[in-house]
Design an enzyme around this catalytic site. Sequence first.
Site, mmCIF file in Angstrom:
data_model
loop_
_atom_site.group_PDB
_atom_site.id
_atom_site.type_symbol
_atom_site.label_atom_id
_atom_site.label_comp_id
_atom_site.label_asym_id
_atom_site.label_seq_id
_atom_site.Cartn_x
_atom_site.Cartn_y
_atom_site.Cartn_z
ATOM 1 N N VAL A 37 0.814 -1.229 0.000
ATOM 2 C CA VAL A 37 0.000 0.000 0.000
ATOM 3 C C VAL A 37 0.845 1.277 0.000
ATOM 4 C CG1 VAL A 37 -2.053 -1.069 1.010
ATOM 5 C CG2 VAL A 37 -0.352 0.013 2.511
ATOM 6 N N SER B 66 -6.906 3.113 16.251
ATOM 7 C CA SER B 66 -6.564 2.247 17.387
ATOM 8 C C SER B 66 -7.041 2.939 18.662
ATOM 9 C CB SER B 66 -5.053 2.045 17.457
ATOM 10 O OG SER B 66 -4.688 1.495 18.714
ATOM 11 N N TYR C 7 3.253 5.595 16.124
ATOM 12 C CA TYR C 7 2.076 4.748 15.884
ATOM 13 C C TYR C 7 0.797 5.501 16.243
ATOM 14 C CZ TYR C 7 -1.165 0.802 16.172
ATOM 15 O OH TYR C 7 -2.245 -0.040 15.996
ATOM 16 N N ALA D 58 0.286 8.707 16.441
ATOM 17 C CA ALA D 58 0.049 9.786 15.470
ATOM 18 C C ALA D 58 -0.564 9.221 14.198
ATOM 19 C CB ALA D 58 1.362 10.499 15.154
ATOM 20 N N SER D 59 -0.030 8.086 13.757
ATOM 21 C CA SER D 59 -0.538 7.509 12.502
ATOM 22 C C SER D 59 -1.982 7.050 12.646
ATOM 23 C CB SER D 59 0.358 6.339 12.054
ATOM 24 O OG SER D 59 0.154 5.182 12.852
ATOM 25 N N LYS D 60 -2.335 6.572 13.837
ATOM 26 C CA LYS D 60 -3.698 6.076 14.033
ATOM 27 C C LYS D 60 -4.690 7.220 14.288
ATOM 28 C CE LYS D 60 -2.828 1.920 13.025
ATOM 29 N NZ LYS D 60 -3.482 1.319 11.837
HETATM 30 N N1 NAD Z 1 -3.898 -6.274 16.968
HETATM 31 C C1 NAD Z 1 -4.168 -5.207 17.699
HETATM 32 O O1 NAD Z 1 -4.108 -5.258 18.923
HETATM 33 C C2 NAD Z 1 -4.576 -3.914 17.043
HETATM 34 C C3 NAD Z 1 -5.090 -2.894 17.863
HETATM 35 C C4 NAD Z 1 -5.449 -1.683 17.285
HETATM 36 C C5 NAD Z 1 -5.290 -1.495 15.922
HETATM 37 N N2 NAD Z 1 -4.792 -2.501 15.162
HETATM 38 C C6 NAD Z 1 -4.645 -2.237 13.725
HETATM 39 O O2 NAD Z 1 -5.371 -3.204 12.996
HETATM 40 C C7 NAD Z 1 -4.755 -3.406 11.726
HETATM 41 C C8 NAD Z 1 -4.547 -4.892 11.513
HETATM 42 O O3 NAD Z 1 -3.692 -5.348 12.534
HETATM 43 P P1 NAD Z 1 -3.463 -6.900 12.866
HETATM 44 O O4 NAD Z 1 -3.407 -6.968 14.344
HETATM 45 O O5 NAD Z 1 -4.390 -7.733 12.109
HETATM 46 O O6 NAD Z 1 -1.968 -7.025 12.322
HETATM 47 P P2 NAD Z 1 -1.187 -8.211 11.555
HETATM 48 O O7 NAD Z 1 0.257 -7.903 11.710
HETATM 49 O O8 NAD Z 1 -1.710 -9.537 12.008
HETATM 50 O O9 NAD Z 1 -1.618 -7.968 10.047
HETATM 51 C C9 NAD Z 1 -1.229 -6.792 9.343
HETATM 52 C C10 NAD Z 1 -1.097 -7.145 7.880
HETATM 53 O O10 NAD Z 1 -0.768 -5.947 7.167
HETATM 54 C C11 NAD Z 1 0.156 -6.279 6.162
HETATM 55 N N3 NAD Z 1 0.916 -5.108 5.744
HETATM 56 C C12 NAD Z 1 1.783 -4.386 6.489
HETATM 57 N N4 NAD Z 1 2.317 -3.410 5.741
HETATM 58 C C13 NAD Z 1 1.779 -3.516 4.505
HETATM 59 C C14 NAD Z 1 1.939 -2.795 3.293
HETATM 60 N N5 NAD Z 1 2.812 -1.783 3.205
HETATM 61 N N6 NAD Z 1 1.211 -3.148 2.215
HETATM 62 C C15 NAD Z 1 0.350 -4.208 2.292
HETATM 63 N N7 NAD Z 1 0.172 -4.934 3.404
HETATM 64 C C16 NAD Z 1 0.880 -4.595 4.501
HETATM 65 C C17 NAD Z 1 1.057 -7.341 6.804
HETATM 66 O O11 NAD Z 1 1.753 -8.098 5.839
HETATM 67 C C18 NAD Z 1 0.040 -8.166 7.602
HETATM 68 O O12 NAD Z 1 -0.457 -9.250 6.844
HETATM 69 C C19 NAD Z 1 -3.453 -2.588 11.756
HETATM 70 O O13 NAD Z 1 -3.669 -1.377 11.064
HETATM 71 C C20 NAD Z 1 -3.229 -2.335 13.226
HETATM 72 O O14 NAD Z 1 -2.497 -1.147 13.468
HETATM 73 C C21 NAD Z 1 -4.441 -3.700 15.675
#
Ligand code: NAD
Length: 246
Positions: free
Chosen positions: A61, A140, A153, A155-157
């Site tokens: 992305v 988040s 992180y 800031a990005s969220k």
């Molecule tokens: N797990 C948590 O506790 C949590 C909490 C709050 C927010 N989030 C957010 O939820 C979203 C999903 O998180 P998750 O826990 O499923 O994480 P995860 O690491 O299990 O999955 C993230 C996926 O994003 C893909 N990815 C990363 N950079 C990429 C790029 N440049 N282009 C394409 N794909 C890319 C990775 O390969 C991975 O498959 C994220 O944005 C994360 O910040 C997660």
Amino acid sequence: MGAELGGKVAIVTGAASGIGRATAQALVAAGAKVALFDRVDTAETAEGFESGNTAAFRVDVTDEASVIAGVAAVEERFGGIDILAHLAGIFEYAPLLETSLEDFNRILNINVSGTFLIVRETVRAMRRLGRGGRIITTSSELAQLGREGHAAYCASKSAAAAMARCWAREFGPDILVNAIAPGPVDTPLLGWKATPDDLKASELAGNPLGRIGQPQEIAAVIRFLVGPGGSYITGQTIGANGGAAM
Ligand SMILES: NC(=O)c1ccc[n+]([C@@H]2O[C@H](COP(=O)([O-])OP(=O)(O)OC[C@H]3O[C@@H](n4cnc5c(N)ncnc54)[C@H](O)[C@@H]3O)[C@@H](O)[C@H]2O)c1
């Protein structure tokens, strides 16, 4: 399962893992055709789906050409795009005094510029199709709470939620844009299984449900937002965090 998303085409980014994978599964169960986007292989996500319901695309992305080509390939394969659930993102520890500008920018590049690129190209595709759409960006609970060592992180969220509000205004009434703000969810991103017990305890201290969330519990909220029940919801940041942030 029902067909509340029958006839709809969705892109799910981050579909190789965690919440993205669970969201892809939930949208297919609701009747959508789902394009699985990730920078790594999504073959495991696609396993178990009836052929024809999903297609996997290797898309980074942060790479403009990759995003443009991926969106065009989905239009070619499924005829257009109705839904974007953008879950791709990274979570990194980056304490202020020890973080280089390069590392800070890398986190923002994936989580903010990546969101900009995939949403821009998806909205262009939605306009070509001309039947509106639903978009989910990923914030988040930490954007609201803050956490030491995680300014980049957080800031990005915060940006993911702010951009959703801007785009909700920019593209209403045809395209509805919301942010999901998960709390701690059991995925590889969190590294929860590797986290010491004392940190787990402090993470759950302010969480009335007293437990970590499962990816399916976030996917269910996204499925609701992009389905018929979400028709009057736009510009919102929806928390699914066990009450960790209120
Ligand atoms: N797990 C948590 O506790 C949590 C909490 C709050 C927010 N989030 C957010 O939820 C979203 C999903 O998180 P998750 O826990 O499923 O994480 P995860 O690491 O299990 O999955 C993230 C996926 O994003 C893909 N990815 C990363 N950079 C990429 C790029 N440049 N282009 C394409 N794909 C890319 C990775 O390969 C991975 O498959 C994220 O944005 C994360 O910040 C997660």
